[in-house]
Write a protein that holds these residues in place. Structure first.
Motif, PDB file in Angstrom:
ATOM      1  N   MET A 248      13.489  18.348  36.520  1.00 14.98           N
ATOM      2  CA  MET A 248      14.504  19.267  37.051  1.00 14.98           C
ATOM      3  C   MET A 248      15.855  18.906  36.431  1.00 14.98           C
ATOM      4  O   MET A 248      16.750  18.385  37.083  1.00 14.98           O
ATOM      5  CB  MET A 248      14.530  19.180  38.581  1.00 14.98           C
ATOM      6  CG  MET A 248      13.213  19.591  39.231  1.00 14.98           C
ATOM      7  SD  MET A 248      13.165  19.324  41.040  1.00 14.98           S
ATOM      8  CE  MET A 248      14.375  20.532  41.614  1.00 14.98           C
ATOM      9  N   THR A 291      20.848  24.665  41.508  1.00 19.34           N
ATOM     10  CA  THR A 291      19.658  24.530  40.672  1.00 19.34           C
ATOM     11  C   THR A 291      19.331  25.845  39.975  1.00 19.34           C
ATOM     12  O   THR A 291      20.060  26.830  40.101  1.00 19.34           O
ATOM     13  CB  THR A 291      18.469  24.044  41.526  1.00 19.34           C
ATOM     14  OG1 THR A 291      17.356  23.739  40.690  1.00 19.34           O
ATOM     15  CG2 THR A 291      18.061  25.087  42.552  1.00 19.34           C
ATOM     16  N   ASP A 295      13.732  24.950  37.614  1.00 19.93           N
ATOM     17  CA  ASP A 295      13.642  23.674  38.323  1.00 19.93           C
ATOM     18  C   ASP A 295      12.973  23.837  39.681  1.00 19.93           C
ATOM     19  O   ASP A 295      12.193  22.974  40.112  1.00 19.93           O
ATOM     20  CB  ASP A 295      15.037  23.078  38.492  1.00 19.93           C
ATOM     21  CG  ASP A 295      15.558  22.443  37.206  1.00 19.93           C
ATOM     22  OD1 ASP A 295      14.919  22.634  36.146  1.00 19.93           O
ATOM     23  OD2 ASP A 295      16.596  21.760  37.254  1.00 19.93           O
TER      24      ASP A 295
END
Length: 682
Positions: A248, A291, A295
């Motif tokens: 991520m 994010t 991810d």
């Protein structure tokens, strides 16, 4: 293994729930107190046995075609600024696609791999993951008193039950306040997590584990514990133990110049561009995750693959199972909460196990759904407070790929005499202004709340269903008395209130008695006095304390800014109202808390409360009589919504004389407060 914890509005009052989403202070301060209420209406389709049949495979082509048709609908096109939708299945990313714009004015399209979005409370699932990792390593125990892990943090516990990590993760802490007051902060001003924890300390006032109440502070505290036990800043710990193993690479719990440069622009309910705002605190375990769709796909795949992704394991299978077990519920047939997970829009589960997490901040709204048995995950995040796409998307997705697989309830009847034990007034634990009035009928229960009137039909012991298929549950205490209720406000349970003791000067036939006694029941008026003094004027300080107190918000700990409120018993409430923009002082920096409030002053405060905290709009009314120019908008607001009692006269032409410049009496204030509950929350 986890332990099991055990007023109708007028036509003028029809405010859309969307108005709750437009104010950034309310978003940050109460973090879904009202918004989340719409996310988890549970129906009978959610309670059947989990399907054991092979799950259908979802192809990328079919998924993209489905989403293209979904977003092509006129109502979806009008709602959309920008969004990412991600679908995963069987250890693969089926689709990760951006729609619309990250910035409309600059025509910057959303890139699902690189455009950053705030996912708000989905952050809690990653914070719970961090706690589970520490538990696996023996650094914490989920059922141990948290004082072992908080490095001397002094939290007052008024109960005899220890507060544990499990209580924090399942929103059953028993805290008196679970949401920090909103104080606007500059993007460049730092606010460390440790300082935030110290500044907003609540007290434990209910036995931990007894009752569910959505808990933002609890999850911030979990992040603080991660820091203490790992000896790493929360952001660093998550980076090393979750983000890096899962690849991520574009996920962050803090806001920096780099993240700001690719963070989607937020938009308000009317389509206006909103300013970017900081995380509060800087590293915000309860709601700060920034994010991308890619991810989030990696995280969902790890959760669906017993804790691993492409050979990297972040959790043991048993920990994943514990996180996804939604057994903290008022009734076994109603999906509840797990460790970082909950159940959103479960009326569309179609008899399948679905665990989810929703997130809401100003201009950003997200949802993640996992179907563990089908190895399938769905994620959406958008950058607009406009009409909500999430419910429609999940509904359409389940209808398309996982149609109904329901079980039916057998006939079940309850004698009316037994139904009477459910009767009474119930007050929401998190938002005291939200109340349910429940009465028995020949075949079930009638419920009156801010949404209107509902009929509940019994299905099982302590389990009911309304006319739309939504489930409602009750819980008894150890003495066998009905204590808690859960229905159509998903972020907390409601408690049954004892009947109010009668006041000697308010007989049953008093014209204001219904309002006075209802507000006494919900705690707005004291019960240790024999006289109410209905015709006594209300002071400015007392009125503000009632407005702030009924909101359920934490009270400011800042020093009073008004010089003449320092010694007032209402000082903290007045300071809170000032910080929220509800009140203003005189040019000399005074508030005059002991001075009797006029009706027009009270109307202005109510109007500001609705606008600042709920995003309500100004409305007009046909007024008679006189009011000062500065108060006219507030008086029109109160009159248009009918927030008054028999003291107000209406002419044959419909003009309302609100008697604006007269003093507000206690009996008149009771009408204003009570009608506000059924109107502004509608």
């Amino acid at each position: 293994m986890k332990s099991h914890v055990a007023t109708c509005a007028t036509q003028q009052q029809q405010y859309q729930q969307q108005s709750y989403k437009s104010n950034s202070r309310w978003k940050r301060a109460v973090a879904n107190i009202l918004l989340v209420a719409s996310l988890s209406f549970t129906t009978m389709s959610s309670v059947s046995a989990e399907s054991s049949t092979p799950h259908p495979r979802i192809s990328a082509q079919e998924t993209e075609s489905f989403l293209t048709q979904f977003f092509a609908q006129p109502e979806m096109k009008s709602a959309l600024k920008g969004a990412v939708v991600t679908v995963v299945q069987d250890e693969q990313i089926v689709l990760n696609k951006g729609y619309g714009y990250a910035n409309v004015a600059k025509q910057i399209p959303v890139d699902a791999d690189s455009t950053l979005f705030r996912v708000a409370s989905i952050s809690k699932t990653l914070t719970a993951t961090a706690i589970m990792q520490l538990a696996e390593k023996g650094k914490v125990k989920l059922n141990q008193d948290i004082s072992t892990y908080t490095d001397g943090l002094d939290l007052t516990n008024h109960t005899r039950t220890a507060l544990t990590l499990e209580h924090l993760m399942t929103h059953t802490s028993g805290f008196d306040f679970t949401d920090a007051a909103a104080i606007p902060r500059d993007l460049n001003r730092s606010y460390p997590l440790e300082q935030f924890i110290q500044d907003n300390k609540p007290s434990v006032v209910r036995s931990p584990g007894e009752v569910f109440r959505y808990d933002n502070y609890g999850y911030a505290l979990l992040g603080y514990i991660v820091q203490k036990q790992s000896k790493l800043p929360f952001e660093t710990y998550v980076q090393q133990h979750i983000f890096q193993p899962l690849g991520m690479s574009d996920s962050h719990f803090t806001l920096s110049r780099d993240t700001l440069s690719t963070l989607a622009t937020p938009y308000g309910a009317e389509g206006e561009e909103l300013s970017q705002y900081p995380n509060v605190p800087d590293s915000s375990p309860e709601g700060g995750l920034i994010t991308t769709g890619r991810d989030m796909a990696h995280f969902m795949l790890a959760q669906l693959n017993q804790g691993s992704y492409q050979g990297a394991r972040i959790l043991d299978p048993s920990s994943v199972q514990d996180m996804q077990t939604l057994d903290v519920s008022i009734h076994p047939d109603i999906p509840g909460t797990g460790y970082g997970f909950e159940s959103t829009y479960s009326q569309y589960n179609h008899g399948r196990k679905v665990v989810s997490k929703a997130g809401d901040l100003a201009g950003f709204h997200s949802n993640m759904w996992l179907l563990p048995n089908e190895k399938t995950g769905l994620f959406i995040v958008s950058n607009s407070d406009g009409p909500d796409l999430r419910e429609a998307l999940f509904h359409a997705f389940m209808d398309q790929f996982y149609p109904n697989n329901e079980t039916q309830y057998a006939d079940y009847s309850v004698p009316e005499s037994s139904l009477r034990s459910y009767e009474g007034l119930y007050r929401d634990i998190r938002l005291p202004a939200w109340i349910y009035d429940i009465s028995a009928t020949a075949k079930g229960l009638q419920v009156v709340d801010a949404y209107g009137t509902h009929t509940l039909t019994p299905l099982k012991d302590m389990l009911f269903m309304d006319e739309d298929g939504k489930l409602a549950g009750f819980k008894k205490n150890q003495s066998g008395e009905i204590t808690y209720f859960y229905y159509n406000k998903s972020d907390s349970w409601s408690e049954k209130l004892p009947e109010a003791n009668p006041y000697d000067d308010v007989p049953e036939d008093h014209p204001y008695a219904p309002y006075i006694y209802r507000l006494t029941q919900i705690g707005l008026y004291p019960q240790d006095q024999s006289l109410f003094e209905p015709e006594k004027p209300v002071s400015r300080g007392e009125f503000v304390a009632q407005v702030v107190g009924i909101s359920g918000m934490s009270i400011s700990t800042q020093s009073p800014k008004f010089k003449d409120t320092v010694s007032s018993p209402y000082a903290a409430y007045i300071q809170t109202a000032l910080e929220l923009g509800i009140v203003q002082g005189s040019t000399r920096g005074l508030f005059h808390p002991e001075q009797a409030i006029t009706r027009q002053e009270a109307a202005v405060i109510i109007s500001r409360t609705a606008q600042q905290l709920l995003g309500a709009h100004a409305v007009s009314a046909n007024l008679a009589g006189s009011q000062d120019h500065w108060a006219e908008e507030g008086v029109q607001f109160v009159v248009a919504l009918g927030l008054y009692g028999p003291e107000v006269s209406i002419s044959s032409s419909g003009a309302v004389n609100y008697r604006s410049k007269q003093l507000m009496l206690r009996q008149e204030s009771s009408v204003l407060m009570y009608k506000m509950l059924g109107t502004l929350l509608h």
